[in-house]
Design a protein around this motif. Structure first.
Motif, PDB file in Angstrom:
ATOM      1  N   ALA A 182       0.833  -1.194   0.000  1.00  0.00           N
ATOM      2  CA  ALA A 182       0.000   0.000   0.000  1.00  0.00           C
ATOM      3  C   ALA A 182       0.872   1.251   0.000  1.00  0.00           C
ATOM      4  CB  ALA A 182      -0.914  -0.003   1.223  1.00  0.00           C
ATOM      5  N   VAL A 183       0.330   2.319  -0.567  1.00  0.00           N
ATOM      6  CA  VAL A 183       1.052   3.591  -0.572  1.00  0.00           C
ATOM      7  C   VAL A 183       0.229   4.610   0.203  1.00  0.00           C
ATOM      8  CG1 VAL A 183       2.203   3.154  -2.771  1.00  0.00           C
ATOM      9  CG2 VAL A 183      -0.004   4.293  -2.773  1.00  0.00           C
ATOM     10  N   ALA A 184       0.920   5.467   0.931  1.00  0.00           N
ATOM     11  CA  ALA A 184       0.257   6.530   1.677  1.00  0.00           C
ATOM     12  C   ALA A 184       0.252   7.797   0.835  1.00  0.00           C
ATOM     13  CB  ALA A 184       0.983   6.773   3.000  1.00  0.00           C
ATOM     14  N   VAL A 185      -0.861   8.499   0.849  1.00  0.00           N
ATOM     15  CA  VAL A 185      -1.008   9.722   0.065  1.00  0.00           C
ATOM     16  C   VAL A 185      -1.465  10.842   1.000  1.00  0.00           C
ATOM     17  CG1 VAL A 185      -2.144  10.861  -1.871  1.00  0.00           C
ATOM     18  CG2 VAL A 185      -1.605   8.414  -2.006  1.00  0.00           C
ATOM     19  N   GLY A 186      -0.710  11.921   1.040  1.00  0.00           N
ATOM     20  CA  GLY A 186      -1.065  13.083   1.838  1.00  0.00           C
ATOM     21  C   GLY A 186      -1.168  14.324   0.970  1.00  0.00           C
ATOM     22  N   THR A 187      -1.799  15.340   1.499  1.00  0.00           N
ATOM     23  CA  THR A 187      -1.973  16.586   0.736  1.00  0.00           C
ATOM     24  C   THR A 187      -1.582  17.776   1.616  1.00  0.00           C
ATOM     25  OG1 THR A 187      -4.289  16.784   1.409  1.00  0.00           O
ATOM     26  CG2 THR A 187      -3.838  15.628  -0.648  1.00  0.00           C
ATOM     27  N   PHE A 188      -1.255  18.876   0.948  1.00  0.00           N
ATOM     28  CA  PHE A 188      -0.988  20.112   1.682  1.00  0.00           C
ATOM     29  C   PHE A 188      -1.459  21.296   0.862  1.00  0.00           C
ATOM     30  CE2 PHE A 188       2.513  21.859  -0.768  1.00  0.00           C
ATOM     31  CZ  PHE A 188       3.122  20.754  -1.352  1.00  0.00           C
ATOM     32  N   GLY A 189      -1.667  22.402   1.577  1.00  0.00           N
ATOM     33  CA  GLY A 189      -1.994  23.662   0.937  1.00  0.00           C
ATOM     34  C   GLY A 189      -1.167  24.771   1.552  1.00  0.00           C
ATOM     35  N   TYR A 190      -0.793  25.752   0.741  1.00  0.00           N
ATOM     36  CA  TYR A 190       0.055  26.841   1.230  1.00  0.00           C
ATOM     37  C   TYR A 190      -0.415  28.147   0.617  1.00  0.00           C
ATOM     38  CZ  TYR A 190       4.124  29.839   1.937  1.00  0.00           C
ATOM     39  OH  TYR A 190       4.945  30.864   2.272  1.00  0.00           O
ATOM     40  N   LEU A 191      -0.684  29.140   1.492  1.00  0.00           N
ATOM     41  CA  LEU A 191      -1.094  30.471   1.046  1.00  0.00           C
ATOM     42  C   LEU A 191       0.094  31.413   1.150  1.00  0.00           C
ATOM     43  CD1 LEU A 191      -4.586  30.743   2.753  1.00  0.00           C
ATOM     44  CD2 LEU A 191      -4.129  30.621   0.295  1.00  0.00           C
ATOM     45  N   PRO A 192       0.692  31.814   0.033  1.00  0.00           N
ATOM     46  CA  PRO A 192       1.896  32.654   0.074  1.00  0.00           C
ATOM     47  C   PRO A 192       1.678  33.987   0.785  1.00  0.00           C
ATOM     48  CG  PRO A 192       1.532  31.775  -2.137  1.00  0.00           C
ATOM     49  CD  PRO A 192       0.297  31.483  -1.348  1.00  0.00           C
ATOM     50  N   GLY A 193       0.496  34.588   0.623  1.00  0.00           N
ATOM     51  CA  GLY A 193       0.283  35.915   1.175  1.00  0.00           C
ATOM     52  C   GLY A 193       0.407  35.976   2.684  1.00  0.00           C
ATOM     53  N   VAL A 194      -0.080  34.922   3.363  1.00  0.00           N
ATOM     54  CA  VAL A 194      -0.042  34.905   4.832  1.00  0.00           C
ATOM     55  C   VAL A 194       0.914  33.853   5.362  1.00  0.00           C
ATOM     56  CG1 VAL A 194      -2.374  35.805   5.071  1.00  0.00           C
ATOM     57  CG2 VAL A 194      -2.028  33.336   4.860  1.00  0.00           C
ATOM     58  N   ALA A 195       1.617  33.194   4.441  1.00  0.00           N
ATOM     59  CA  ALA A 195       2.593  32.154   4.813  1.00  0.00           C
ATOM     60  C   ALA A 195       1.960  31.097   5.707  1.00  0.00           C
ATOM     61  CB  ALA A 195       3.818  32.758   5.486  1.00  0.00           C
TER      62      ALA A 195
END
Length: 515
Positions: A14-27
């Protein structure tokens, strides 16, 4: 029908899958629970940042990662990147990360999907090893069978039979397994059925070799020539090619041309001065030969003259021992480097050490990489404190030495001017401020670490009245524009061995007591 010699294929890992989000304006960055797990953390155990992700990249991949993130943020073009990380448990993981800016152009939210392929790749590697082991077993079975035939037919022991097979393999330029298989195949030839076993084997070997250009290994006192005897013969032949007159000049030329730094110290003169350094030594240290010869090499140690490594080297040299060590040295221009040092004693006929030959190798890159991994594994970069892994290691070391230790779990809470609770873990600047105030209140004699949801203090005996000190230290309002915030803390105390005999149980007891 199943081939029992080959390992059964495993179901895909099995493979693990994660996600992320990043807002440059407010870091501001958010991780999914799966991404926390991939990096070796419990969900929301730490505050995710781009800097944190970069610090966990394998040192060899970090530059590519940083450049890729910068490029995606600049031009909003999607990209996929293979890279490796070192997670919080110091395990290396192989990831495939896809990043894009789906909402628009540069400055919009950066979204990423991280697929952990570590287990899948490890499984593929294990299956390949299994296939190699199976092939190796098949090879060994064929060779063992051929050895058995030689042992029974020619009255040889196992080592002699293998030596004979190896000689024929070298002579015919055939792999040992292929030679053994061909030998067994030809021994079963019906045309040779009328020959005695020894005659049949001799005929087969003669057919394998064709017309002999040299004799096979001969028996000496009932045994084949040993590898050691043949090595001695070769050594004599090689030595005979260099005359005694040319040998010293040849050795000096080899040392001069060597890429390894080499130095020689005179142990019969006061203070053991250097009497020779080769060009590689000059290149490594920046010193010229004429500036070095006549001086003891300790000057390379700079301010580290009394370090543990230097003391150990001095003791070993006095006893005439061989030395291998790693110590910090300094070049002529003052730059430091990590020197992998090997010292070998030269003795005269009476056994007296007359010289020491030194070999130096610059391993700075390797040492720095190890230090970076140590920093990643045991340091919280957000608040610049040891992390939970470091706290467990420190506390376990104290407990293993039989020391009684106090632990204090500090769970900070933050409220706005209106009394509303705020999440301290979402504000890196606030976490740093809390860490600085705790450090000032506890002093340098108390070990302070950053843990999930709070901080941990460890000492032989925590000061009396510490609760009041911490309350006063944290109570100063924190300015935030026109809305100041206040900080307080809930404390949980634990002591060994009453609350636990190991680090984890003590920390858990203190954390529970602070709830």
């Amino acid at each position: 029908m199943t081939d029992q010699s080959r390992p059964a294929a495993l179901p895909p890992a099995a493979v693990a899958v994660g996600t992320f989000g990043y807002l440059p304006g407010v870091a501001r960055m958010e991780w999914s629970d799966e991404l926390f797990s991939i990096f070796g953390f419990a969900p929301h155990e730490i505050v995710p940042t781009l800097a944190l992700m970069s610090s966990h990249q394998d040192p060899q991949d970090r530059a590519d990662w940083d450049l890729t993130v910068e490029r995606v943020l600049a031009d909003a073009r999607p990209v996929s990147l293979w890279h490796r990380i070192i997670d919080s448990g110091r395990r290396r993981r192989t990831l495939l990360t896809t990043m894009d800016v789906p909402a628009g152009g540069p400055g919009s939210e950066l979204r990423g999907t991280v697929t952990d392929l570590t287990e899948r790749l490890r499984q593929d590697h294990d299956e390949e090893i299994g296939r190699a082991v199976a092939r190796s077993s098949e090879t060994r079975a064929v060779i063992d069978q051929a050895k058995g035939v030689l042992m029974a037919t020619m009255d040889l022991d196992e080592e002699q039979a293998f030596e004979l097979l190896r000689w024929h393999s070298s002579y015919t330029n055939m792999k040992l397994r292929d030679l053994a298989a061909l030998l067994l195949e030809r021994l079963a030839d019906p045309d040779k059925a009328g020959l005695l076993p020894r005659q049949r084997l001799a005929a087969v070997l003669a057919g394998l070799n064709g017309r002999r250009r040299s004799a096979p290994p001969v028996r000496r006192s009932g045994a084949l020539t040993s590898p050691a005897a043949r090595a001695a013969d070769r050594s004599k032949a090689v030595s005979a090619r260099i005359s005694p007159e040319l040998l010293p000049r040849t050795l000096v030329s080899a040392v001069e041309a060597a890429s390894v730094s080499i130095s020689i110290a005179d142990c019969l003169s006061p203070d053991w001065p250097l009497v020779y350094v080769n060009p590689a030594f000059e290149k490594l240290t920046g010193y010229r030969s004429e500036d070095i010869v006549g001086r003891n090499c300790r000057f390379l140690q700079g301010p580290n003259l009394h370090s543990a490594q230097a003391t150990a080297i001095k003791t070993a040299v006095r006893q005439g021992q061989e030395i291998r060590s790693v110590l910090r040295n300094y070049r002529l221009d003052g730059t430091a480097f990590w020197n992998e040092l090997h010292l070998s004693a030269v003795r005269n006929e009476a056994g007296v050490v007359t010289h020491y030959i030194g070999y130096q190798n610059d391993i700075s890159e390797r040492v720095e990489r190890e230090l970076q991994l140590e920093q990643l594994a045991y340091h919280d970069p957000v608040v610049d404190l040891p992390n939970e892994a470091a706290a467990i290691r420190h506390l376990d070391a104290l407990l293993s030495g039989g020391e009684i230790s106090d632990v204090l779990y500090i769970r900070p809470s933050v409220r706005s001017a209106d009394g509303d609770p705020l999440r301290a873990e979402d504000d890196n600047e606030l976490l740093c401020l809390i860490a600085q105030r705790l450090r000032a209140a506890l002093g340098d004699d108390v070990f302070l670490a950053s843990l999930r949801g709070g901080f941990l203090a460890v000492a032989d005996a925590l000061p009396v009245g510490l609760s009041g000190v911490l309350d006063r230290t944290l109570a100063d309002p924190v300015p935030d524009g026109n809305e100041p915030r206040t900080i307080s803390a809930t404390l949980g105390f634990g002591r060994s061995p009453a609350d636990g005999s190991d680090a984890r149980s003590l920390i858990d007891a203190a954390r529970t007591a602070s709830s």
